[in-house]
Structures are given as C-alpha cells and as structure tokens.
Design a protein around this motif. Structure first.
Motif, short mmCIF file in Angstrom:
data_model
loop_
_atom_site.label_atom_id
_atom_site.label_comp_id
_atom_site.label_asym_id
_atom_site.label_seq_id
_atom_site.Cartn_x
_atom_site.Cartn_y
_atom_site.Cartn_z
N ASP A 46 -5.45 5.12 2.80
CA ASP A 46 -6.15 3.86 2.49
C ASP A 46 -5.84 3.38 1.08
N LEU A 47 -5.91 2.07 0.93
CA LEU A 47 -5.84 1.45 -0.39
C LEU A 47 -7.15 1.78 -1.10
N PRO A 48 -7.14 2.04 -2.40
CA PRO A 48 -8.39 2.33 -3.11
C PRO A 48 -9.35 1.14 -3.02
N ASP A 49 -10.62 1.42 -2.96
CA ASP A 49 -11.64 0.36 -2.91
C ASP A 49 -11.46 -0.62 -4.07
N ASP A 50 -11.07 -0.10 -5.24
CA ASP A 50 -10.88 -0.94 -6.43
C ASP A 50 -9.89 -2.08 -6.18
N PHE A 51 -8.95 -1.85 -5.28
CA PHE A 51 -7.86 -2.80 -5.04
C PHE A 51 -8.16 -3.77 -3.90
N LEU A 52 -9.22 -3.55 -3.13
CA LEU A 52 -9.44 -4.32 -1.91
C LEU A 52 -9.64 -5.82 -2.14
N ASP A 53 -10.48 -6.19 -3.10
CA ASP A 53 -10.70 -7.62 -3.36
C ASP A 53 -9.41 -8.30 -3.80
N PHE A 54 -8.69 -7.66 -4.71
CA PHE A 54 -7.42 -8.21 -5.20
C PHE A 54 -6.44 -8.36 -4.04
#
Length: 152
Positions: free
Chosen positions: A64-72
């Motif tokens: 998975d992509l890190p949660d930190d990166f999801l909005d971006f």
C-alpha cells in the motif's frame, strides 16, 4: 534553469535518507532541487510548476501507499503532467508479497497524468546501506542526464 522537485514520505527515516542521497547526486550537477516532506502537506497542483518530478515513498504493509501520500495521490488526478520528466524511488521489505509497491503505484499515476518516466523506479530493502546510498546518488545524477540536460 530547470526546476526539480522531490517529494517524499518517510516513517522510519529510510526513504528520507534515500531522498537526501538522490538530492546530493542532483546537486553535483549544479542543479537546484526543492525537497518537500509529504507531511508538510504540499498540494499536487504545484507539480505543474516543475520540469522534473521525483516522488519517493515507503511501502506500507503488503503493497500500500502510505496514508501520508493518499490525499496528494488523489489530488494528482487534477494535474496535467504532460511533458514533465519524472522518476520514483522508495524503500520496502521483501518479507511482503508486493515489494516496494508504492514505487510502482506512484510511477503508474505519473504516467497516467502524462509524465515521462525517464528511469526505472529505485527500490531499496529497508535501511539503505553504503552501496544503496551510492545507488541513490547515481539515481540523482542519471535523472539529470536523462531529463534536465536533454531539455536544456
């Protein structure tokens, strides 16, 4: 002068260490680079202001992509990156089925938005060792050769 941006997500410091080494390789060519930690909440629209884009992220869990990166990542849907040169790097753990999948996820998103991926994604197992740091520096050098120099 070409403008380069490097945006990264790092939880344990591994991907940040990679980012620093990549930036060092780029700076050897007297090219400026803006580095931004994804935790500083950059907006994806800013990517359109740069000629070269480098994204870096660790892979969370089993691909998975890190949660930190999801909005971006979601905001990138609204950005046209046609003609931009791009590359992706990240750290991961071969214990999981999908090793460094975040690199592949981000590469696909950049391609989908029109960016030209000029290099294969750089993947490092967990904490970068000396050889990995050198590979990261070389990644930065090669990015400049394959993107900025040819467009100058």
């Amino acid at each position: 002068m070409s403008k380069i941006i490097l945006i990264f997500a790092s939880m344990s410091g591994n991907t940040e260490e990679m980012a620093d080494a990549i930036a060092a390789g780029i700076k050897e060519n007297d090219v400026d680079i803006e580095m931004i930690d994804i935790m500083d909440s950059p907006e994806a629209t800013m990517l359109a202001e740069y000629d070269g884009i480098i994204l870096g992220a660790y892979t969370w869990g089993d691909g998975d992509l890190p949660d930190d990166f999801l909005d971006f990542y979601d905001e990138m849907d609204d950005v046209d990156l046609t003609g931009k040169k791009a590359a992706v790097f990240g750290s991961g753990d071969t214990y999981y089925t999908h090793y460094c999948a975040a690199v592949d996820i981000l590469s696909e998103k950049l391609k989908e938005r029109g960016a030209d991926i000029v290099m294969e994604g750089l993947k490092v197992e967990l904490t970068p060792e000396d050889e990995d740091i050198e590979n990261c520096q070389e990644f930065g050098r090669e990015f400049i050769k394959k993107s900025v120099v040819s467009s100058m």
